[in-house]
Design a protein around this motif. Structure first.
Motif, short mmCIF file in Angstrom:
data_model
loop_
_atom_site.label_atom_id
_atom_site.label_comp_id
_atom_site.label_asym_id
_atom_site.label_seq_id
_atom_site.Cartn_x
_atom_site.Cartn_y
_atom_site.Cartn_z
N PRO A 1 31.00 36.71 38.07
CA PRO A 1 32.34 36.96 37.50
C PRO A 1 33.02 38.18 38.12
O PRO A 1 32.35 39.12 38.58
CB PRO A 1 32.04 37.20 36.01
CG PRO A 1 30.68 36.61 35.78
CD PRO A 1 29.94 36.80 37.07
N SER A 2 34.32 38.15 38.11
CA SER A 2 35.09 39.31 38.55
C SER A 2 35.07 40.39 37.48
O SER A 2 34.58 40.17 36.36
CB SER A 2 36.54 38.89 38.83
OG SER A 2 37.17 38.47 37.62
N LEU A 3 35.58 41.56 37.81
CA LEU A 3 35.62 42.66 36.83
C LEU A 3 36.42 42.25 35.60
O LEU A 3 36.01 42.54 34.46
CB LEU A 3 36.23 43.90 37.48
CG LEU A 3 36.39 45.11 36.55
CD1 LEU A 3 35.04 45.56 35.99
CD2 LEU A 3 37.08 46.26 37.29
N THR A 4 37.54 41.58 35.82
CA THR A 4 38.36 41.14 34.69
C THR A 4 37.58 40.18 33.80
O THR A 4 37.65 40.25 32.57
CB THR A 4 39.65 40.47 35.19
OG1 THR A 4 40.39 41.39 35.97
CG2 THR A 4 40.50 39.99 34.02
N GLU A 5 36.85 39.27 34.43
CA GLU A 5 36.07 38.29 33.66
C GLU A 5 34.93 38.96 32.90
O GLU A 5 34.62 38.57 31.76
CB GLU A 5 35.53 37.21 34.59
CG GLU A 5 36.63 36.27 35.09
CD GLU A 5 36.15 35.34 36.18
OE1 GLU A 5 36.75 34.27 36.35
OE2 GLU A 5 35.18 35.71 36.90
N TRP A 6 34.30 40.00 33.50
CA TRP A 6 33.26 40.73 32.78
C TRP A 6 33.84 41.42 31.54
O TRP A 6 33.20 41.45 30.48
CB TRP A 6 32.61 41.77 33.68
CG TRP A 6 31.52 41.25 34.57
CD1 TRP A 6 31.47 41.27 35.93
CD2 TRP A 6 30.30 40.61 34.14
NE1 TRP A 6 30.31 40.70 36.37
CE2 TRP A 6 29.57 40.29 35.31
CE3 TRP A 6 29.77 40.28 32.90
CZ2 TRP A 6 28.33 39.65 35.26
CZ3 TRP A 6 28.53 39.64 32.85
CH2 TRP A 6 27.83 39.34 34.01
#
Length: 320
Positions: A226-231
């Motif tokens: 996952p990307s940082l936003t998704e995390w």
């Protein structure tokens, strides 16, 4: 001249404390809001992340959020009922995974429709209580259970047979939603035999820890980056999930279950609001009609339970 209020002001002008039921109602409202935000984030994330991967991290992070209580010694995890805890967590994990799969954008099941189908949980609890706890169910509650399942058919099968819009999406999403409700009903029945020897917080910690272990092998098969936003979204989903669980447990601990159980139905308009914000869609007429039948039948079951418990107190059951 002293303008400060007297420290010994008459009790008539003091603020009265909220009653237990009113406190419980407020906790239940926060629980419903937390659950709705949890589902909304999950639905958004599963557009790019597999639901099983998401289920693992939700459980693991929820357990991590609870670790301070363990380190501070605020909860006792020792148990003589490990087999029951494992059984409850295994079935609960399946229910959680089924729920995330149900709202997977792949099946296009809106949150309000998922919540409406989840209202079948008390009906399944009644059936499982008969099968597992050998509770006696009279004609009144039997009729209510049958009526409740008729409400499910109104939401799903009837509009599909008529070729009409306004019902739930009659696909694998609705099937997984019902399976999720069945699994969680099973865990509720198991909790009845566990709350006498474990605190609610201990049950919450055990559930998330064991769920992380059970889901991990399947999550490895669909592992993602996952990307940082998704995390951040995943962490937010786990946080709101824990808030929803804690507030639900807290509300039930300070108020009467018969009074507070109907508050759970606020999740339907909350889910409808989330759907409107996310996809500009509202539940159709068959969803509202079917949900109404289920709500009335479960309210009747709750009332019958209250009446029967006043007549004859029920001893805590034990399954294991």
């Amino acid at each position: 001249m002293n303008n400060n209020p007297s420290p010994t002001a008459p009790s008539s002008i003091r603020r009265r404390p909220l009653s237990g039921n009113l406190q419980g109602a407020l906790w239940m409202i926060v629980s419903g809001a937390g659950y709705t935000l949890h589902l909304a984030l999950a639905k958004d994330i599963t557009a790019d992340i597999h639901p099983i991967f998401l289920a693992f991290w939700r459980s693991f992070l929820a357990f991590a959020f609870c670790t301070p209580f363990i380190l501070l010694g605020r909860v006792r995890l020792h148990t003589h009922r490990f087999g029951a805890l494992v059984t409850r967590s295994l079935i609960g994990s399946a229910g959680f995974v089924f729920g995330l799969i149900a709202i997977w954008p792949k099946f296009d099941l809106p949150l309000a429709e998922f919540n409406a189908l989840s209202f079948t949980r008390p009906l399944f609890v009644t059936l499982l209580a008969v099968l597992l706890l050998h509770e006696k169910v009279g004609p009144h509650r039997t009729t209510a259970v049958i009526a409740g399942f008729c409400g499910v058919l109104v939401m799903t099968l009837v509009p599909a047979l008529l070729g009409s819009d306004g019902g739930t999406h009659f696909n694998l999403g609705s099937l997984f939603a019902i399976l999720s409700s069945l699994c969680f009903a099973f865990t509720i029945v198991l909790v009845k035999s566990l709350t006498g020897v474990h605190s609610p917080l201990a049950l919450l910690i055990w559930a998330n820890l064991l769920s992380s272990i059970f889901i991990l092998p399947a999550a490895l098969a669909v592992w993602a980056a996952p990307s940082l936003t998704e995390w951040i979204q995943i962490a937010g989903m786990a946080f709101f999930g824990v808030v929803a669980q804690f507030c639900f447990i807290k509300g039930m601990s300070v108020g009467d279950a018969s009074f507070l159980s109907p508050m759970d139905y606020l999740r339907l308009p909350m889910g409808a609001t989330a759907d409107w914000v996310m996809i500009r869609a509202l539940p159709g007429v068959f969803v509202w009609a079917g949900a109404g039948i289920i709500v009335v039948s479960t309210l009747y079951i709750t009332w019958r339970e209250h009446v029967l418990n006043r007549v004859k107190p029920v001893e805590p059951p034990k399954l294991f």
